[in-house]
Structure formats: C-alpha cells, structure tokens
Design an enzyme around this catalytic site. Structure first.
Site, PDB file in Angstrom:
ATOM      1  N   SER A  31      36.849  45.382  45.816  1.00  0.00           N
ATOM      2  CA  SER A  31      36.110  46.014  44.588  1.00  0.00           C
ATOM      3  C   SER A  31      36.879  46.834  43.890  1.00  0.00           C
ATOM      4  CB  SER A  31      34.092  46.088  45.374  1.00  0.00           C
ATOM      5  OG  SER A  31      33.754  46.441  43.543  1.00  0.00           O
ATOM      6  N   CYS A  62      42.997  46.829  37.816  1.00  0.00           N
ATOM      7  CA  CYS A  62      43.451  46.888  35.768  1.00  0.00           C
ATOM      8  C   CYS A  62      43.855  48.748  35.841  1.00  0.00           C
ATOM      9  CB  CYS A  62      42.257  47.109  34.887  1.00  0.00           C
ATOM     10  SG  CYS A  62      41.079  45.510  35.441  1.00  0.00           S
ATOM     11  N   GLY A  72      37.245  33.295  38.240  1.00  0.00           N
ATOM     12  CA  GLY A  72      38.720  34.222  37.917  1.00  0.00           C
ATOM     13  C   GLY A  72      39.984  33.438  37.738  1.00  0.00           C
TER      14      GLY A  72
HETATM   15  C1  LIG Z   1      48.235  45.556  37.934  1.00  0.00           C
HETATM   16  C2  LIG Z   1      46.806  44.666  36.992  1.00  0.00           C
HETATM   17  C3  LIG Z   1      46.006  45.399  35.903  1.00  0.00           C
HETATM   18  C4  LIG Z   1      45.488  44.493  35.536  1.00  0.00           C
HETATM   19  N1  LIG Z   1      44.564  45.099  33.773  1.00  0.00           N
HETATM   20  C5  LIG Z   1      43.824  44.149  33.137  1.00  0.00           C
HETATM   21  C6  LIG Z   1      43.067  44.808  32.233  1.00  0.00           C
HETATM   22  O1  LIG Z   1      43.927  45.837  32.117  1.00  0.00           O
HETATM   23  N2  LIG Z   1      42.160  44.299  31.963  1.00  0.00           N
HETATM   24  C7  LIG Z   1      42.215  43.190  32.635  1.00  0.00           C
HETATM   25  O2  LIG Z   1      41.340  42.302  31.314  1.00  0.00           O
HETATM   26  N3  LIG Z   1      42.372  42.231  33.281  1.00  0.00           N
HETATM   27  C8  LIG Z   1      43.295  42.856  33.892  1.00  0.00           C
HETATM   28  N4  LIG Z   1      43.632  42.636  35.120  1.00  0.00           N
HETATM   29  C9  LIG Z   1      43.881  41.144  35.378  1.00  0.00           C
HETATM   30  C10 LIG Z   1      42.179  41.261  36.528  1.00  0.00           C
HETATM   31  O3  LIG Z   1      42.648  41.987  37.257  1.00  0.00           O
HETATM   32  C11 LIG Z   1      42.306  39.474  36.893  1.00  0.00           C
HETATM   33  O4  LIG Z   1      41.818  39.072  36.332  1.00  0.00           O
HETATM   34  C12 LIG Z   1      41.384  39.658  37.695  1.00  0.00           C
HETATM   35  O5  LIG Z   1      41.237  40.975  39.128  1.00  0.00           O
HETATM   36  C13 LIG Z   1      40.772  38.610  38.509  1.00  0.00           C
HETATM   37  O6  LIG Z   1      39.409  38.608  39.285  1.00  0.00           O
HETATM   38  P1  LIG Z   1      39.409  37.874  40.875  1.00  0.00           P
HETATM   39  O7  LIG Z   1      38.132  38.027  41.236  1.00  0.00           O
HETATM   40  O8  LIG Z   1      39.817  35.976  39.815  1.00  0.00           O
HETATM   41  O9  LIG Z   1      40.293  38.049  41.683  1.00  0.00           O
HETATM   42  P2  LIG Z   1      41.105  39.589  42.217  1.00  0.00           P
HETATM   43  O10 LIG Z   1      40.362  40.611  41.781  1.00  0.00           O
HETATM   44  O11 LIG Z   1      42.169  39.586  42.443  1.00  0.00           O
HETATM   45  O12 LIG Z   1      40.370  39.313  44.057  1.00  0.00           O
HETATM   46  C14 LIG Z   1      41.002  38.262  44.582  1.00  0.00           C
HETATM   47  C15 LIG Z   1      40.693  38.642  46.060  1.00  0.00           C
HETATM   48  O13 LIG Z   1      41.015  37.312  46.626  1.00  0.00           O
HETATM   49  C16 LIG Z   1      41.022  38.220  47.285  1.00  0.00           C
HETATM   50  N5  LIG Z   1      42.023  36.337  48.849  1.00  0.00           N
HETATM   51  C17 LIG Z   1      43.020  35.776  48.027  1.00  0.00           C
HETATM   52  N6  LIG Z   1      42.813  34.728  48.781  1.00  0.00           N
HETATM   53  C18 LIG Z   1      41.982  35.326  49.509  1.00  0.00           C
HETATM   54  C19 LIG Z   1      41.631  34.006  51.177  1.00  0.00           C
HETATM   55  N7  LIG Z   1      42.605  33.051  51.510  1.00  0.00           N
HETATM   56  N8  LIG Z   1      40.823  34.189  52.164  1.00  0.00           N
HETATM   57  C20 LIG Z   1      40.178  35.753  51.656  1.00  0.00           C
HETATM   58  N9  LIG Z   1      40.414  36.572  50.693  1.00  0.00           N
HETATM   59  C21 LIG Z   1      41.569  36.258  49.186  1.00  0.00           C
HETATM   60  C22 LIG Z   1      42.846  39.038  47.479  1.00  0.00           C
HETATM   61  O14 LIG Z   1      43.274  39.220  48.443  1.00  0.00           O
HETATM   62  C23 LIG Z   1      41.772  39.377  46.333  1.00  0.00           C
HETATM   63  O15 LIG Z   1      41.365  40.773  46.756  1.00  0.00           O
HETATM   64  C24 LIG Z   1      44.979  43.400  35.548  1.00  0.00           C
HETATM   65  C25 LIG Z   1      45.447  43.315  37.309  1.00  0.00           C
HETATM   66  C26 LIG Z   1      46.656  43.578  37.910  1.00  0.00           C
HETATM   67  C27 LIG Z   1      46.840  43.415  38.976  1.00  0.00           C
HETATM   68  C1  LIG Z   2      31.409  46.646  40.948  1.00  0.00           C
HETATM   69  C2  LIG Z   2      30.573  45.652  40.852  1.00  0.00           C
HETATM   70  C3  LIG Z   2      30.483  45.021  42.509  1.00  0.00           C
HETATM   71  C4  LIG Z   2      29.857  45.238  40.743  1.00  0.00           C
HETATM   72  O1  LIG Z   2      28.842  44.270  40.126  1.00  0.00           O
HETATM   73  P1  LIG Z   2      27.736  44.889  39.319  1.00  0.00           P
HETATM   74  O2  LIG Z   2      26.602  45.060  40.313  1.00  0.00           O
HETATM   75  O3  LIG Z   2      26.944  42.651  38.946  1.00  0.00           O
HETATM   76  O4  LIG Z   2      27.656  45.219  37.968  1.00  0.00           O
HETATM   77  P2  LIG Z   2      28.000  47.183  37.468  1.00  0.00           P
HETATM   78  O5  LIG Z   2      27.671  47.936  38.607  1.00  0.00           O
HETATM   79  O6  LIG Z   2      28.226  46.851  36.553  1.00  0.00           O
HETATM   80  O7  LIG Z   2      26.197  46.280  37.218  1.00  0.00           O
HETATM   81  C5  LIG Z   2      25.361  45.681  36.221  1.00  0.00           C
HETATM   82  C6  LIG Z   2      24.404  45.399  36.623  1.00  0.00           C
HETATM   83  O8  LIG Z   2      23.166  46.052  36.467  1.00  0.00           O
HETATM   84  C7  LIG Z   2      22.267  45.825  35.150  1.00  0.00           C
HETATM   85  N1  LIG Z   2      22.445  46.938  33.741  1.00  0.00           N
HETATM   86  C8  LIG Z   2      23.563  47.668  34.069  1.00  0.00           C
HETATM   87  N2  LIG Z   2      22.649  48.898  33.455  1.00  0.00           N
HETATM   88  C9  LIG Z   2      21.731  48.836  33.774  1.00  0.00           C
HETATM   89  C10 LIG Z   2      20.515  49.630  32.817  1.00  0.00           C
HETATM   90  N3  LIG Z   2      20.807  50.612  32.114  1.00  0.00           N
HETATM   91  N4  LIG Z   2      19.543  49.511  32.939  1.00  0.00           N
HETATM   92  C11 LIG Z   2      19.188  48.354  33.509  1.00  0.00           C
HETATM   93  N5  LIG Z   2      19.896  47.498  33.568  1.00  0.00           N
HETATM   94  C12 LIG Z   2      21.378  47.631  33.889  1.00  0.00           C
HETATM   95  C13 LIG Z   2      23.096  45.005  34.471  1.00  0.00           C
HETATM   96  O9  LIG Z   2      21.702  44.248  33.748  1.00  0.00           O
HETATM   97  C14 LIG Z   2      23.857  43.787  35.818  1.00  0.00           C
HETATM   98  O10 LIG Z   2      22.813  43.616  36.905  1.00  0.00           O
HETATM   99  P3  LIG Z   2      22.418  41.452  36.467  1.00  0.00           P
HETATM  100  O11 LIG Z   2      23.907  41.188  36.474  1.00  0.00           O
HETATM  101  O12 LIG Z   2      21.817  41.218  36.981  1.00  0.00           O
HETATM  102  O13 LIG Z   2      22.554  41.440  35.220  1.00  0.00           O
HETATM  103  C15 LIG Z   2      32.258  44.510  40.570  1.00  0.00           C
HETATM  104  O14 LIG Z   2      31.651  44.178  39.160  1.00  0.00           O
HETATM  105  C16 LIG Z   2      33.593  44.437  40.683  1.00  0.00           C
HETATM  106  O15 LIG Z   2      34.158  44.553  42.159  1.00  0.00           O
HETATM  107  N6  LIG Z   2      34.593  45.557  40.399  1.00  0.00           N
HETATM  108  C17 LIG Z   2      35.402  46.140  40.543  1.00  0.00           C
HETATM  109  C18 LIG Z   2      36.468  44.559  40.222  1.00  0.00           C
HETATM  110  C19 LIG Z   2      37.059  44.131  39.605  1.00  0.00           C
HETATM  111  O16 LIG Z   2      36.403  43.981  37.995  1.00  0.00           O
HETATM  112  N7  LIG Z   2      38.781  44.554  38.776  1.00  0.00           N
HETATM  113  C20 LIG Z   2      38.986  44.401  37.150  1.00  0.00           C
HETATM  114  C21 LIG Z   2      38.506  45.234  36.680  1.00  0.00           C
HETATM  115  S1  LIG Z   2      39.467  47.100  37.466  1.00  0.00           S
END
Ligand SMILES: Cc1cc2nc3c(=O)[nH]c(=O)nc-3n(C[C@H](O)[C@H](O)[C@H](O)COP(=O)(O)OP(=O)(O)OC[C@H]3O[C@@H](n4cnc5c(N)ncnc54)[C@H](O)[C@@H]3O)c2cc1C
Ligand SMILES: CC(C)(COP(=O)(O)OP(=O)(O)OC[C@H]1O[C@@H](n2cnc3c(N)ncnc32)[C@H](O)[C@@H]1OP(=O)(O)O)[C@@H](O)C(=O)NCCC(=O)NCCS
Ligand SMILES: Cc1cc2nc3c(=O)[nH]c(=O)nc-3n(C[C@H](O)[C@H](O)[C@H](O)COP(=O)(O)OP(=O)(O)OC[C@H]3O[C@@H](n4cnc5c(N)ncnc54)[C@H](O)[C@@H]3O)c2cc1C
Ligand SMILES: CC(C)(COP(=O)(O)OP(=O)(O)OC[C@H]1O[C@@H](n2cnc3c(N)ncnc32)[C@H](O)[C@@H]1OP(=O)(O)O)[C@@H](O)C(=O)NCCC(=O)NCCS
Lengths: 547, 547
Positions: A40, A44, A283
């Site tokens: 988590s 980005c 994803g």
């Molecule tokens: C540098 C960077 C900048 C980005 N900026 C943006 C942005 O500005 N806006 C945007 O929309 N998107 C952006 N993205 C893209 C976005 O982060 C991805 O689209 C998103 O994280 C994809 O989610 P995912 O769950 O598919 O994969 P990920 O978030 O990559 O998570 C996959 C996870 O699965 C794990 N995993 C893989 N294979 C296995 C396995 N066999 N067993 C256990 N674990 C495994 C990996 O270690 C990884 O942690 C960016 C990505 C990067 C890298």
């Molecule tokens: C952090 C993470 C675990 C959060 O998952 P999540 O709990 O589903 O997401 P949020 O904390 O944004 O909360 C969303 C939930 O809160 C609810 N919620 C948000 N604000 C609310 C409010 N004010 N009142 C009531 N409900 C609310 C939404 O309805 C949603 O619930 P639902 O999915 O059951 O409808 C997951 O998004 C994550 O790992 N993010 C980091 C990785 C990532 O996304 N990388 C790429 C971008 S950098």
C-alpha cells in the site's frame, strides 16, 4: 461458512480489494500476499520523493501491514511471493522469506501483481548504475545514489509519464539530465502537434531531449556509465533511469490455465473474473477494454487499478458491479506546465480505423480581464455523430479541470452538443462565461453542422500550394511580426470591404492567431460564396510546430 | 429579403445574440439598442475593478460599438432606450439621447434587458452615499468615491454573490466593512451547514457580519450615513452598497402583450420565444426552468445569459436549438476560499417537495502525500434512484474542478453510480487515485444500497438523546482534544475487540473526524448485529457548526 480469499499483490489493486472486501464481509478470511517488504505505498509519489518535493519517506507508505490488520483484520504476509496457482485444486504456492515454501487454499483468489519495468536484454543492462522506478526499494536505491555519491548527471531512457517525471525530479535535484526517447516524440498519449509544448517545457527547463534514438548498450567506465544509442552516439553519465514501459507480472501463473492475452496480460470479463472459477484479476496485470475503441488493451494507471480492486471485491462478496472500460485519462506536471489527456488520440484512432474530426483551440484559463489568465492548448477529437473520442490539453492553470469535464462527458457517452450545454461554474477568477469546454463544443458543432470547414497545419502541409490562396486575417501588426510563408494579409475587420481582392474561383485557406477570428472570417467568406478552410489552432499552433 | 432584427440590451445576452446572428446570417440587418453608454462590458469584473484587482478599466470593456460594427457589422445604438414594444405592428419605440424619440420596425426582436438592483422604498434610499453595482457608471461612481473621498468604512447590504464580492473587494481597499443580511445566512445557494465556512472566511478577514437583520432606513449625518436596521440597531458608515437582489428590467414591455411571470420575468419556451410572434427574450430578464425541480424560476447568471443569447440567434436564423434549463452552477472567491454549488440545495428541495439524501465529505484536493493538499467540504444531494440533485463545495484548491465535474454529471442526468465510474485525471499534484468526486459516489452508493445509514448533525440534534449511545470512533488523542458531549470513545481499530462494551439493544450513533472511519466502524457494527447511524461529515462538520 466464511469465505477464504487470497490476494496476490498488496498495493493499489490488492490493498483496495482487501479493504473493500472487509467492509462488505466481516467474516471472510482475507490473506494478502506481497513479495516485497512494503504494501500500500504511493507508487505515483516515488519520483517526487526522489526529487525531494515529498520530503518525508513515511508519507509514501499509506498503509502498513500492522495498520491493515488493525483496521481491516487482513492477514498481510509480506516478503511472501506467490510462485504458482493451482486452479484445479484452488490453491497457491507461496515462497516466504520467513516460512519457506508452503501452500494455501482459496475459495476466491484476487490477483493484483502489477507490472514490472521492462529491462531489455542488452549489454550492460545489469549495471547497478542502471535503475528502474517501481517500488520503495527501487526508490531508496535511486535516492541514496543521488544523495550520497555526488552524482551530477543522469540519462533517463523513455519519455513516458514516469520518464518525464523522473527527468523533472532529477533536474530538481540539479542534475544534468538527458532524456532519450526512441519514438519521434515523448508521451505517447499525445499527438505530435500537442506534445511539442511538453517537449519545449522540458528543454526550457534544461532537460536535454534526444528523440528518435533508442539504446543499444551500457558500459561502466570508472565511476560513470557509457550509454550507446542506436545511432551509435555515445553518452557518458553518472546514472541511468530506465523507463521504457512495463510488462505484466504474470510469469507465476503461466501454467495455471488462467488465460493470458498476447502480451501476457490476464484476460478478465467486466466483473474482473478470469476464465478460472473463483479467480479475479485487476490492475496493471490485466487487459481492459479501451472505452473509446472497445478494443482490448492495457492501461497501467492507479485510478483504474483502485476501481478494479473494489469491483473484484464486490463480486467476491456477491455484488454484481461491472468495470466498463478504461479511457486512459491521465495527467502530468512538467515543471510549470500541465499536460493531460483522455480517450483516444489521432494516432490511435487512425490505427483503430475510427474516423474522426479534430479541432484545436487556445482558450484562456479564466476571464482574460481578470489577472493571471493563461492560455491553454485544447485539442478535441470527435466523430461525425458528435461523440467525443478524446481530448488533449496542455497549459497551466485549469487544465486539470477541463480534462476532467471532458473525461466525464466522454464517460457518459456525451456529445459535442452536450459540451455546448454544460453549465459550468463561472466567476472571473475561475473561468469565462463560455468555458473553454463550451467553446470547444461550439466550435465542433459548427464543424459538424457545416458552418465551418477546418484543416490542421499538418493537413495544410499536405495540400497542393498552387490550389489555394492563403490569407492571414489577423491585424497588420500581428502579420508583420510573423506569418506563414505565402500568406497575404486581410484583417478580418476589413474583410467585408476587401472581398474584391479575392478570387472566387480559388479555394481560400485562412488563419488567425488561435482560430476564432479565422472562423468569423470564414463565415463572412462562405456567405459571400467563397470556398474556405480555416486552419484550426491558428498561428499559435503553427508557431508551436516551428514553421 | 434580408431579415431585420432588433436587439434590446447590449451586454451579455444581447451582444452574444448579435455576434452569433451575424455569423449565421451575413445579410440580416441587425440593430442593437443600449440604454447606457457602454455595451458588452464585464459585469462580473466590476467588483474586482473597484477592489483594484483589475487595474485597467478598459479591460472591462470587452467590445465597443465601433468594434462591433467593424467585426460584426452591427448597428449599435447606445444611449438609446427602448421604451415600448408594439407586437401587433412589430415595432418598437426608442428614446435616443441624440435622435430623440423614434420608432423602428422589426421582423425579429430579441430582448436582453437584464435585471436591475432592487432599491427598496425606505427612507433615505436616494442618498448618493447609497450605491448599487450593476454597470460601468455605477462602478465608476463607487470607485471614485472610494478613491477620492478618503472613505474609511462601508456597509454592504445583502449577502448574495455580489454583496460578498463587494465586501471582499472593499476590504481589499482597506475599508472597515460590515455585511448586513436579513436571512439567517449569506449566500442562498448554500445550506446553513456549508455556508458557515464562507461566513467564517469573511469574519477571519475582518468583515463584520450581521445576520438576521434587515435595513429600515438611511439618513445622511454630516459626511456619513446612518443605517437603521430592522432591529433598530444604528450603524454609521461612509457608504452603503445595496446588493439585496435584482428584479427584471421589463417595465417597458408591460403593455406589449408579451407574457410576464409572477415577478415580472419574461415567459419563454425552450427556444427562447415569447408568446408573441418573432419576439425572443434571454438573460436575467427571463424565467427559466430549474434543471433539477423542473419548476419555473429565475437565475441571473452570465453563462446562461450568453448561452440563451446564442440560442435566440440560432432560432432567428432558423436553427432549432433549445435551452434545456438552468442548474444555477455558480462559484465565488471569498478571500482565500472558493465556494461553489450546482443544482438544488436542501432548502429548495424541501420547498419543492423533492425527497433527497445528503452526504458530506471532506476530501483532500490532491494526494495527501504530495505537498499542498487541502481539505474541502463537499456536500452531495441525490435521490433514491441515485440521480444527482445538487452539490455544494467549499474549500481551496480544486473546488472549481469538482463542482464542474458534478455539474456535468447532473447535466447529463447522471447518477451516483456514474460518479463512481468517472475516470478522472490523477497524478499526485492534481488529485487522488479515487478523486473526491468518485469518493462522494462511493459513499452515496453505500447509502443507496443500504450498506451505510447516515444522519446529519442537524438530524442528530433532532434525535431523542435517551434513545441511542453516541460513540466517537476516532483515536484517544483526537477524542481528548475535543468531542461531542456525551460521546464515549472506542477507536475504530479497537472496535472488533470491544464490541462487548456496547449494548445490542440500543441504537448506536457514531462519528469520526470526516466520516470515513465512521463508515468503517459502521460496517463492523452492522455486521455484528448493531443498529447504527454514521454522522456524515464527522467531527469536522460539527466543529464548523460550532457545537
Ligand atoms: C513511478 C510511478 C509513478 C506512477 N504515477 C502514476 C500517476 O501519476 N498516475 C497514475 O494513475 N498511475 C501512476 N502510476 C501507475 C500506478 O502506480 C499503477 O497503475 C498501480 O499501482 C497498479 O496497481 P496494481 O495493484 O496493479 O500494481 P502495483 O501497485 O504495482 O502492485 C503490485 C504488487 O504486487 C506484488 N507482486 C507481484 N507479483 C507478486 C507475486 N507473485 N507474489 C506476491 N506479490 C507480488 C508487487 O511486488 C507489487 O507490490 C505510477 C507508477 C509508477 C511506478
Ligand atoms: C490505502 C488503501 C488500502 C485504501 O483502500 P480503501 O480503504 O478502499 O480506500 P480509502 O481509504 O480511500 O477509503 C475509501 C472508502 O471510504 C469510503 N469513504 C470515503 N470517505 C467517506 C466519508 N466521508 N464518509 C463515508 N464513507 C467514506 C468510501 O465509500 C470507500 O468505501 P467503499 O469502497 O466501501 O465504498 C488502498 O487504496 C491503497 O493501498 N492505496 C495505496 C496504493 C495506491 O493506490 N497506489 C497508486 C496510487 S499512488
Ligand atoms: C457586479 C456583478 C457581478 C456579477 N458576477 C457574476 C459572476 O461572477 N458570474 C455570473 O455568472 N454572473 C455574474 N453576474 C451576472 C451577469 O452579469 C448577468 O447574469 C448577465 O450580465 C445578464 O445578462 P443580460 O444580457 O440578461 O443583462 P445585462 O448584461 O445586464 O445587459 C442588459 C443591458 O440591457 C440594457 N437595457 C435594459 N433595458 C433597456 C431598454 N429598455 N432599452 C435599451 N437597453 C436596455 C441595460 O442597460 C444593460 O446594459 C454579475 C452581475 C453583476 C452586476
Ligand atoms: C463579447 C461578446 C460580444 C462575444 O460574443 P461572441 O462573439 O459570441 O463570443 P466569443 O468571442 O467568445 O466567440 C465565440 C464564438 O467563437 C467561436 N470560437 C471560439 N474559439 C474558436 C476557435 N479557436 N476556433 C473556431 N471557432 C472558435 C465559437 O464557436 C463561437 O462561435 P459560434 O457562437 O458561432 O459557435 C459577448 O459575449 C459579450 O458582450 N460579452 C461581454 C458581456 C458579458 O458576457 N458579461 C457577463 C460576463 S462578465
């Protein structure tokens, strides 16, 4: 009996699925496997942490295994790689750093393994001066290299979003940065006539751009690394960032019977189900339907990954939520500039054989009489029926707003007519009484209803010059400050009186600065019996293209 | 034969109609009558010119009669008031400063006379220290008064958009400013639970607010003016700005047979046609259909006026364009704050007898790990079928974007489900992977599908306190820093282990800081057999309401 749900991958798609599933089902046993140490995290945000715009590393870690346990009662297993999936017996094999290899059965399996940065098989690729940016360990490695070793220069290979963000952020760290891109232009979601603005912003900020040149080899030379390009140019630098694209992390399911697409992406239906019972995937690792072309594609973005994770959880919990395709809405900060797009671009529409019309406008971000208004370049793609196919916007303030509005209309299958009718919020600091999006709608409607006939500068270049008269309808001063070769000048405000100077038997191509006066001139000429084309985007677009 | 088209009023609706009509019809004879000296000026910029944010007066004049002649071949007649319309003989009477009284016949007549600032018939109202802000002469008068006379204080009467803008801009001129509003709150498009944020911003910036008090009389006292309020409070000030609303400028057509609504607005159909052949009307002077309630109303805004002007021109030229109603999308800068709304609010929905559901969220303007993210307050109104009825957003960065996206969904008759599916542009500087608009959609979907049951703080206040247990699910520290009276504290992360502390026979009302953890807690409790309500908006909303 409670369901046993296994999730592979603990970041965007995986963690979202886990959290949502727990909210839907307090009883389910949910185990999330993550190969790496971190779950988590903010993928980005990684470039901005390297650039020290984000200063606090802990901010990148949105959730920890401990917090996911406490808040959502998820059994998070880090350092646990899933190495195989047995869909017949509904079990997976896990290689855990702590617990060794073991199996775990499932009722449901959600795969969100993401995609890895492509490392082409070329000499020297394994040098520890060649970095990729995907996760926290990658980022730590790059950051400590930049921090400690007094690195002065970097070559970024690949001009996609991550490459450009890395170029900017390394520049923010005061490195000499060169960006190498094999294609004629960076940022594939943009067409060549808009992306030039992004390229200029990079150059203006000191990033050296090398286009149409790939990489052939790396070689460490002392404390540096030499990069040999396809053209045999050799560049020496302190570090290389490789950002030439990603490929789905699906090797571990190769033998599972789960269907994969031509490039290794997992094939899913609109409920994110694979062909195997109880197995979902989301994803970066999955194929999606392109919302515009309806063709299968892969679009690795965080919004879709999060949404798909939530949808997979819904379906595991018995809700029938559907994913209706990806538009590829994306946005990028490039130093002071913002570049954003949604839907298809000309390149992809041509490839998909979808006929389209195109317009370019340069509207102001807000009322021009209120301080701080800045022009943006807005390119709209639409079809004969008025359906919106895509948009690209590059500029400063308010670009993100306009792309989101157009993305919304596109999503709701809206049309050019809808754009004209949108009632958007107007006060002088925020917009104009006719918002840029309304304006794009008006201009497009005029094209569709035959009131305006436009040509792009690229189209103009393909025309036979002997066939038409080119008229610059701007003021004399504007004309004298620079105009297109061969153009005569008749300012729009004098046009009615000077129609006699034009030959009715010849086609007229005319342009102004941005397209608006050109359109007004076009209306005058058309109604006076002339055959006219207005160059969309006007002189401003021509200037951006450097001709 | 060419059409003869007369236009009454030369600003937003009138000038837009004239320009569009010329583009559609090069032959038509178009005469535009304007009572005052100026046409086509930026009404919306007037307060900012007084506040010296807009420094150059000429910037307010978008078009001049001369320019309208040159560009559009419009016969612009300024200082020419239309005093009567004879719809039988299709002619109007004009009182011209230069030419005296004369008549002019028409084939088509487009009325865009706008609305005048209301001046109630109370003692002292005619003092030249009592100003209104509608046009350039009004503005010149106010500005020169503020500039030259060393004025130190002002009372603004009326807390609508113009009143608030004037309060801000006079404060920018370093005056002591008091804003007097007869209603319990300023800014009628907002409900009392959101508008408190706008009121606080005014107070924080030194504007003194007097609510629930009207004006009864003015009296000049030496160089000052005394204002007597309904409560008999007496205030002394250097000048008064009257901004208590507008009324349509339709006195001149009273005897024309053109149908007027109950408050004097011109009645038009969706093609902006009045009941009289060839007569169209647009802008502040007309009744429109409220896009949400479908009831007749009047919404004096520039976007609608411009659009309607264009539509009237279309219909004169034979295009059958339709105006489909006004949402009232509006926005306002209040010092550092932005307040925006679209569609209906609770007040109006109740009045119209439309059942609705309401949610309040406080999402961040962009990814919270990227510097500069600021919370906004987003209130969403929707119905049982998921249709969006309205939204109010108050905050800083990104408020304008989210209101425009919601306004777009509302316009396209979209639903809560659509909000969840929108694919908006995400990179850390601009948004979150789940944009605030998506998030509002998710939360609303949970309410509609019965996963979440919410109550507002106002609803909470109406509940019988002996009927339920109030639980604060935030952390111990947050609780200790301030909580709602009577609440016990069980942090969400401890809830699963502490369920035994709660009585299953009692309803539970719980809240967190913004609503999210409250929702997570609600899901845990519901699935464990509790009857739960989550207070929407959480403690942050309660704090804004001061309880
Ligand atoms: C540098 C960077 C900048 C980005 N900026 C943006 C942005 O500005 N806006 C945007 O929309 N998107 C952006 N993205 C893209 C976005 O982060 C991805 O689209 C998103 O994280 C994809 O989610 P995912 O769950 O598919 O994969 P990920 O978030 O990559 O998570 C996959 C996870 O699965 C794990 N995993 C893989 N294979 C296995 C396995 N066999 N067993 C256990 N674990 C495994 C990996 O270690 C990884 O942690 C960016 C990505 C990067 C890298
Ligand atoms: C952090 C993470 C675990 C959060 O998952 P999540 O709990 O589903 O997401 P949020 O904390 O944004 O909360 C969303 C939930 O809160 C609810 N919620 C948000 N604000 C609310 C409010 N004010 N009142 C009531 N409900 C609310 C939404 O309805 C949603 O619930 P639902 O999915 O059951 O409808 C997951 O998004 C994550 O790992 N993010 C980091 C990785 C990532 O996304 N990388 C790429 C971008 S950098
Ligand atoms: C101070 C101020 C700030 C505003 N800010 C905003 C804002 O931020 N956002 C927004 O959306 N809206 C704003 N508005 C509202 C917006 O300006 C109006 O909705 C819009 O101008 C209405 O257009 P109209 O053509 O109907 O009337 P107007 O623009 O008022 O034009 C009407 C013209 O008709 C002339 N006229 C009237 N009667 C006659 C006659 N008998 N003969 C000849 N001429 C006549 C009048 O002199 C006037 O010039 C603001 C208005 C004011 C006054
Ligand atoms: C200034 C005024 C006369 C402008 O009228 P206008 O010419 O219709 O408006 P614009 O200058 O914005 O131009 C819009 C036209 O240009 C076209 N256009 C804009 N950009 C274009 C481009 N790049 N290429 C082609 N066409 C373009 C639009 O399609 C539209 O034409 P259409 O209506 O025939 O479809 C009128 O709006 C006015 O008086 N405004 C000031 C008063 C006011 O609005 N006050 C309230 C707000 S402060």
């Amino acid at each position: 009996m409670s369901k046993k749900v296994l999730i592979v991958g603990g970041v965007a798609g995986g963690a979202s699925a886990a959290a949502r599933l727990r909210r839907l089902d307090e009883e389910a046993q949910i185990i999330m496997f993550e190969r790496d140490e971190y779950i988590s995290f903010a993928n980005c945000g990684l470039p901005y942490y390297i650039g020290e715009n984000i200063k606090d590393r802990s901010k990148l870690l949105i959730q920890t295994p401990q917090a996911m346990k406490e808040r959502f009662n998820i059994d998070v297993r880090i350092n646990s790689e899933v190495t195989a999936v047995d869909t017949e017996n509904k079990k997976i094999t896990v290689r855990s750093r702590e617990k060794g290899v073991y199996e775990e059965t499932y009722d449901y399996l959600i795969l969100s393994p993401g995609a890895r940065a492509i490392r082409p098989n070329i000499p020297g690729i394994d040098s520890n001066k060649v970095f990729v940016v995907r996760n926290i360990p990658d980022t730590d490695a790059i950051k400590s290299y930049v921090d400690k070793k007094g690195v002065q220069s970097a070559i970024v290979v690949g001009g996609g979003f991550i490459g450009v963000e890395m170029a900017e952020n390394l520049k923010e760290r005061e490195l000499d940065v060169t960006l190498v891109e094999a294609a004629p232009h960076i940022l594939p979601p943009f067409d060549s006539d808009t992306v030039v603005l992004a390229e200029k912003e990079l150059s203006d900020n000191g990033v050296q751009l090398i286009l149409k040149d790939g990489i052939k080899a790396f070689e460490e030379i002392g404390s540096q690394i030499e990069v040999t390009l396809a053209s045999d140019t050799k560049l020496t630098t302190d570090m290389v960032i490789l950002a030439i694209g990603v490929s789905p992390e699906t090797a571990f399911i190769k033998n599972s019977g789960i269907e994969l697409g031509p490039k290794g992406h997992i094939v899913v239906n609109e409920r994110m189900q694979t062909n195997k019972e109880g197995v979902f995937a989301v994803g970066d690792a999955v194929e999606v339907v392109d919302f515009v072309s309806k063709q299968k594609t892969a679009i690795p973005l965080a919004g879709p990954a999060n949404k798909q994770g939530r949808i997979a959880a819904d379906n595991v919990a018995g809700l029938q939520t559907e994913y209706k395709g990806t538009q590829g809405t994306s946005i990028l900060k490039i130093f002071g500039l913002t570049a954003a797009s949604t839907g298809s671009n000309e390149k992809n529409l041509r490839k998909a054989g979808i006929p389209y019309k195109v317009l370019t406008l340069h509207p102001a971000s807000h009322a021009s009489y209120y301080p701080g208004a800045l022009q943006m370049t807005l390119k709209l793609l639409f079809n004969e029926e008025g359906r919106i196919l895509g948009a690209q916007i590059i500029g400063y303030d308010g670009v993100d707003k306009r792309i989101d509005v157009i993305a919304t209309v596109l999503r709701l299958n809206g049309t050019v007519e809808d754009l004209t009718e949108l009632e958007l919020a107007y006060a002088p600091p925020f917009s104009s009484a006719k918002d840029p999006v309304n304006m794009a709608g008006y201009a497009a409607q005029n094209v569709l209803e035959g009131r305006s006939s436009t040509v792009t500068w690229f189209g103009y270049l393909r025309m036979d010059k002997s066939d038409f008269v080119l008229v610059d309808v701007r003021s004399k001063i504007e004309y004298e400050n620079g105009h297109i070769e061969g153009a005569i000048n008749i300012p729009v405000d004098e046009l009615r009186d000077r129609l006699g100077e034009l030959d009715k038997n010849k086609k007229i191509v005319e342009y102004c600065q941005v397209g608006l006066r050109g359109y007004v001139a076009e209306r005058i000429l058309k109604q006076n019996g002339f055959d006219v084309l207005n160059v969309t985007g006007g002189y401003r677009s021509a200037a951006a293209l450097n001709f």
